[in-house]
Design a protein around this motif. Sequence first.
Motif, PDB file in Angstrom:
ATOM      1  N   ASP A  76       0.945   4.447  -2.765  1.00 42.86           N
ATOM      2  CA  ASP A  76       0.880   5.873  -2.412  1.00 42.86           C
ATOM      3  C   ASP A  76       2.063   6.630  -3.007  1.00 42.86           C
ATOM      4  O   ASP A  76       1.917   7.760  -3.509  1.00 42.86           O
ATOM      5  CB  ASP A  76       0.864   6.034  -0.891  1.00 42.86           C
ATOM      6  N   TYR A  77       3.241   6.015  -2.959  1.00 40.72           N
ATOM      7  CA  TYR A  77       4.435   6.638  -3.526  1.00 40.72           C
ATOM      8  C   TYR A  77       4.277   6.836  -5.033  1.00 40.72           C
ATOM      9  O   TYR A  77       4.577   7.908  -5.579  1.00 40.72           O
ATOM     10  CB  TYR A  77       5.643   5.764  -3.215  1.00 40.72           C
ATOM     11  N   TYR A  78       3.791   5.821  -5.706  1.00 40.76           N
ATOM     12  CA  TYR A  78       3.576   5.899  -7.159  1.00 40.76           C
ATOM     13  C   TYR A  78       2.583   7.007  -7.501  1.00 40.76           C
ATOM     14  O   TYR A  78       2.820   7.817  -8.404  1.00 40.76           O
ATOM     15  CB  TYR A  78       3.063   4.548  -7.653  1.00 40.76           C
ATOM     16  N   LYS A  79       1.482   7.049  -6.782  1.00 36.46           N
ATOM     17  CA  LYS A  79       0.458   8.054  -7.057  1.00 36.46           C
ATOM     18  C   LYS A  79       1.026   9.467  -6.900  1.00 36.46           C
ATOM     19  O   LYS A  79       0.771  10.352  -7.726  1.00 36.46           O
ATOM     20  CB  LYS A  79      -0.726   7.852  -6.116  1.00 36.46           C
ATOM     21  N   ALA A  80       1.816   9.673  -5.859  1.00 34.59           N
ATOM     22  CA  ALA A  80       2.402  10.994  -5.631  1.00 34.59           C
ATOM     23  C   ALA A  80       3.376  11.365  -6.742  1.00 34.59           C
ATOM     24  O   ALA A  80       3.411  12.520  -7.193  1.00 34.59           O
ATOM     25  CB  ALA A  80       3.108  11.009  -4.277  1.00 34.59           C
ATOM     26  N   ARG A 134       0.829  -1.200   0.000  1.00 30.67           N
ATOM     27  CA  ARG A 134       0.000   0.000   0.000  1.00 30.67           C
ATOM     28  C   ARG A 134       0.876   1.268   0.000  1.00 30.67           C
ATOM     29  O   ARG A 134       0.554   2.270  -0.649  1.00 30.67           O
ATOM     30  CB  ARG A 134      -0.923  -0.001   1.227  1.00 30.67           C
ATOM     31  N   GLU A 135       1.998   1.211   0.711  1.00 28.51           N
ATOM     32  CA  GLU A 135       2.924   2.348   0.742  1.00 28.51           C
ATOM     33  C   GLU A 135       3.498   2.612  -0.657  1.00 28.51           C
ATOM     34  O   GLU A 135       3.674   3.770  -1.058  1.00 28.51           O
ATOM     35  CB  GLU A 135       4.050   2.042   1.732  1.00 28.51           C
ATOM     36  N   PRO A 173      -3.168   1.862  -6.937  1.00 28.37           N
ATOM     37  CA  PRO A 173      -3.769   2.797  -5.992  1.00 28.37           C
ATOM     38  C   PRO A 173      -5.279   2.602  -5.876  1.00 28.37           C
ATOM     39  O   PRO A 173      -5.995   2.624  -6.875  1.00 28.37           O
ATOM     40  CB  PRO A 173      -3.437   4.166  -6.597  1.00 28.37           C
ATOM     41  N   TRP A 198      -5.286   5.352 -12.418  1.00 28.38           N
ATOM     42  CA  TRP A 198      -5.031   4.523 -11.244  1.00 28.38           C
ATOM     43  C   TRP A 198      -5.518   3.102 -11.476  1.00 28.38           C
ATOM     44  O   TRP A 198      -6.390   2.594 -10.793  1.00 28.38           O
ATOM     45  CB  TRP A 198      -5.660   5.146 -10.003  1.00 28.38           C
TER      46      TRP A 198
END
Length: 449
Positions: free
Chosen positions: A359-363, A355-356, A390, A373
Motif C-alpha cells: 500500500d505504501y509503495y502504491k501511494a 500488505r502494508e 499491490p 502493479w
Amino acid sequence: MVANARKRLISFLTIGGPMENIQPRDLRFSRRELMRGAVAGIGATVAAGLLTGCSPASEQRPTSQSGGITPGSLPKRYSQEEMNRRWAAVRAAMREEKFDGLLVSSRPDGEADIGWLTATGAPYAVMALDGKLLTVGGSGDNLHDGVEAREAPDDKFSEGINAAIKELGLTRGRIGVGYLADIVRLPEGGFNFTTLDRVKRGNPQARFDSAADLLLMVKLPRSAEEIAVLEKATAVSELGLQALMRTAKPGAIHREVWLAVYNAMVSASGEFPTRLSLRSGQEGNTGPRPLEEVMQAGSICNQELSATVLGYGSQVNQSFLIGGPAPADWLSAAQYCIDIFNKMVDWIKPGKPIREGMDYYKAEVEKRGPGYWGVLFHSGGGNDGPRWGPGRPEAANAVLQEGMVFTIKPRIPIKDVTAPAAQFGDAVVVTATGARRLGQRKLEILSLG
C-alpha cells in the motif's frame, strides 16, 4: 543435483540521490571502460541531458571484470549444521500442522523442495516427523548425515515411495505432500498424478494433504549460510549485468548480447541462471531467450538477471539508455524509481505486514502518476517463493521476518513511452533493525553506446 560447484561475498552500498541533485550532463561508456567494469562499479554519474552531441562527463572507473568469482571459488554444498537447522525447522512446522510425514518431489523450476530438504536432485523424498529422511530413486553418493537413499525398482517411483512409507511407519499417518496444490503461480500443483495415485492406492489407510504452504513459509527466513549464498548469487547476477552493459549498443543483435550475459553468469557460477531475460524497447521479462532483433538507439534496456549458486537465485534489475536521444521523461522517471527503491529499503522492519508495504509503495508511485502493479518484492532462493506486489494474492498476509531475502524492483512509467518502464532492483535481507542490500553496484542512471 543441487550439491555442485557454487560461489562468493558482497556488501551494503548507498544508492542514488534526490532528484534535485541531477546535473545537466551526459555520460557515455567506451567499450574498453566497460570491459574493465567491476560488479562494484557498473556505471558512472549521470546526467540530465543525454542528447546527441553532448560532451562526456567525468566517470567512475570500475576496477576488475570478474571479482575473482569462479566455480572453483564457491562452496560446493551446504554444511551439515545448515541441513540440521532445516530439518529442525520443517519438523517443528510439521508438528504444528499435525503431519506425521512429508512426501516431496523434484520440480522443473529449480528443485526447490527436494533440494532444500535433502541437498540432492533425487526424484522424491519421504520424511518422518520422528524418524528418517529417505530419498527415493536418487544417488546415494555424497549425502549429508541424516539422509539415506532408497531405490525405485525400474524407475517405478511409486513402489519406492510405498516401501519408504512402510519403512518409516507412516502407512496410517497423515502425510503432507509438496508440489500438490495451491503452489505459488501453480494453483493446481505439479506432483505426478500417476505416482501419487499409486501411492494412495498402496496406502489406503494413510491421509495425503497438501503441504505447499508449510514448505513455502518455512523457507522464507534464511540462515546466515543461506544469506551468504544469496550474496554470491547476487554478485554473479551483477557480473551478468556488467556483461550486458559491455555489449549492448545501437545495432547490437539481441542474440549476441543475451549469449554474452549467459556466458558471463555460467562461467562465474558453473550453474544455469535461474532467470535471464532482457530486451531493449520492451519490458525486461519479454526476452527470456536469444532473439534476432536489433537494439535501437534511444531505447531503454530492461532485464531480469538471476544467477544461480547452490540452487539459489537472486535477481538484479537496472534500466539504462542505449545511445540517444533519450525520451524526454527518462531521467525523471529513472530517478524517481531509484528514490522509491531507497524509500522501500528504509520502510522495511521486522514485524511489518507486507500488505502494508504494498500500500505504501502504491501511494508513493501514484504521487507521480499512474503506475504498474506487478511484482515489487521478488523472493530469492529456490524459485518457489512468493512475488509480492499491490493486489497480488501470494502469501498476502505474510509479515516481514529477520532473514527474509527478496529483490525490491519498483517500476515507474516513462511518459510518452509505451515500453519499458524505468526499473531498478536489488536483493535485500531483512535485518534485526531494517534491511541491508546484497548487491555492490551503485544504482545510477546510465547512457551506454
